[in-house]
Design an enzyme around this catalytic site. Structure first.
Site, mmCIF file in Angstrom:
data_model
loop_
_atom_site.group_PDB
_atom_site.id
_atom_site.type_symbol
_atom_site.label_atom_id
_atom_site.label_comp_id
_atom_site.label_asym_id
_atom_site.label_seq_id
_atom_site.Cartn_x
_atom_site.Cartn_y
_atom_site.Cartn_z
ATOM 1 N N ARG A 141 -6.297 20.679 -6.080
ATOM 2 C CA ARG A 141 -7.432 20.768 -6.869
ATOM 3 C C ARG A 141 -8.236 18.449 -6.941
ATOM 4 N NH1 ARG A 141 -9.140 25.274 -10.134
ATOM 5 N NH2 ARG A 141 -10.038 23.039 -11.038
ATOM 6 N N ARG A 200 0.214 23.144 -11.470
ATOM 7 C CA ARG A 200 -0.461 23.375 -10.579
ATOM 8 C C ARG A 200 -0.713 22.701 -9.541
ATOM 9 N NH1 ARG A 200 -6.275 26.686 -12.162
ATOM 10 N NH2 ARG A 200 -7.064 24.413 -12.574
ATOM 11 N N LYS A 248 -7.957 32.456 -16.685
ATOM 12 C CA LYS A 248 -8.658 33.482 -16.230
ATOM 13 C C LYS A 248 -9.037 33.940 -14.744
ATOM 14 C CE LYS A 248 -11.833 29.827 -17.734
ATOM 15 N NZ LYS A 248 -11.491 28.753 -18.190
ATOM 16 N N ARG A 274 -20.130 28.400 -20.212
ATOM 17 C CA ARG A 274 -19.502 27.701 -20.367
ATOM 18 C C ARG A 274 -20.348 26.530 -21.584
ATOM 19 N NH1 ARG A 274 -15.748 26.804 -16.187
ATOM 20 N NH2 ARG A 274 -15.205 24.833 -16.160
ATOM 21 N N ARG A 291 -10.664 17.810 -19.330
ATOM 22 C CA ARG A 291 -11.363 18.840 -19.560
ATOM 23 C C ARG A 291 -10.621 20.365 -20.084
ATOM 24 N NH1 ARG A 291 -9.226 20.699 -13.853
ATOM 25 N NH2 ARG A 291 -8.828 22.431 -14.492
HETATM 26 P P1 AMP Z 1 -13.433 25.662 -13.293
HETATM 27 O O1 AMP Z 1 -12.826 26.530 -11.686
HETATM 28 O O2 AMP Z 1 -13.287 26.888 -14.161
HETATM 29 O O3 AMP Z 1 -11.547 25.274 -13.536
HETATM 30 O O4 AMP Z 1 -14.213 24.786 -12.714
HETATM 31 C C1 AMP Z 1 -14.189 24.086 -12.130
HETATM 32 C C2 AMP Z 1 -14.969 22.646 -12.094
HETATM 33 O O5 AMP Z 1 -16.632 23.876 -11.921
HETATM 34 C C3 AMP Z 1 -15.915 22.618 -13.878
HETATM 35 O O6 AMP Z 1 -14.870 21.324 -14.475
HETATM 36 C C4 AMP Z 1 -17.501 21.940 -14.050
HETATM 37 O O7 AMP Z 1 -17.438 20.727 -13.342
HETATM 38 C C5 AMP Z 1 -17.144 22.243 -12.901
HETATM 39 N N1 AMP Z 1 -18.325 24.580 -13.332
HETATM 40 C C6 AMP Z 1 -17.310 25.681 -13.120
HETATM 41 N N2 AMP Z 1 -18.506 26.146 -14.017
HETATM 42 C C7 AMP Z 1 -19.644 26.417 -14.628
HETATM 43 C C8 AMP Z 1 -20.504 25.709 -15.857
HETATM 44 N N3 AMP Z 1 -20.664 27.163 -15.940
HETATM 45 N N4 AMP Z 1 -21.049 24.774 -16.023
HETATM 46 C C9 AMP Z 1 -20.850 23.678 -15.622
HETATM 47 N N5 AMP Z 1 -19.993 23.179 -14.720
HETATM 48 C C10 AMP Z 1 -18.862 24.344 -14.331
#
Ligand code: AMP
Length: 186
Positions: A133, A127, A13, A88, A144
């Site tokens: 991360r 990754r 993404k 989400r 996840r």
């Molecule tokens: P991402 O970089 O999109 O994979 O997000 C990393 C982490 O940030 C996720 O595993 C959640 O803990 C948190 N996070 C990101 N976006 C959201 C969202 N819209 N709602 C809740 N948690 C989020």
């Protein structure tokens, strides 16, 4: 052009969002990036979000909605934005709908990037070796994916009645996938 980019962790993404944002001259809003910035800055929001993020769990909806309510009202969002990683959950999608109504805005499309889960887990483990991360470990990666299946995938159903959803195959080269996304948006 107001867009939502949906897809499981590891589908690319972030990479695609960068290309699509450049094409349309809109801002890329990754809630994961914004939250990681808050954690780094040790802000109040960052402190609240950190333990959820480290465990691969979702940060509570009300925190996300408050954060996005402020962000979407910034002037740089006016010409358009690409939401990456938000909404989400169903409550977040409902909250976004309310926000958009209040702002007099409409989504142009919800782009859904798809891929096989085993392939994604493999990519994320790779990754994790370089990303630094804290949530790119095999256990948290599996968690996840599960969170995505249970809480985020139902959004496809939520948006199905709106005719906004454009499904795009997320397996291929970066350039191929970008072209597929641009093709469904034109
Ligand atoms: P991402 O970089 O999109 O994979 O997000 C990393 C982490 O940030 C996720 O595993 C959640 O803990 C948190 N996070 C990101 N976006 C959201 C969202 N819209 N709602 C809740 N948690 C989020």
């Amino acid at each position: 052009m107001k867009l939502v980019l949906l897809g499981p962790p590891g589908v690319g993404k972030g990479t695609q969002a960068t290309n699509v944002k450049e094409h349309f001259g809109i801002v890329h809003l990754s809630t994961g990036d914004i939250l990681r910035g808050e954690v780094k800055a040790n802000s109040e929001l960052g402190q609240k979000a950190k333990s959820f993020m480290d465990a691969g769990k979702l940060v509570p909806d009300e925190l996300l909605l408050k954060m996005m309510e402020i962000r979407l009202q910034q002037p740089d969002c006016e010409p358009g934005y690409l939401l990456d990683g938000f909404p989400r959950t169903i409550p977040q999608a409902e909250g976004l709908d309310n926000l958009l109504t209040g702002l007099g805005q409409n989504l142009a499309a919800v782009v859904s990037l798809t891929a096989d889960e085993d392939e994604l887990v493999k990519r994320l483990v790779l990754r994790g070796e370089t990303s630094g991360r804290s949530d790119d470990t095999p256990k948290v990666i599996r968690d996840r994916q599960e969170v995505y299946r249970q809480q985020t995938e139902p959004l496809l159903e939520y948006y199905a009645s709106t005719d906004l959803v454009k499904e795009v195959d997320g397996i291929g080269t970066i350039e191929e996938i970008t072209q597929r996304i641009l093709a469904v948006l034109n």
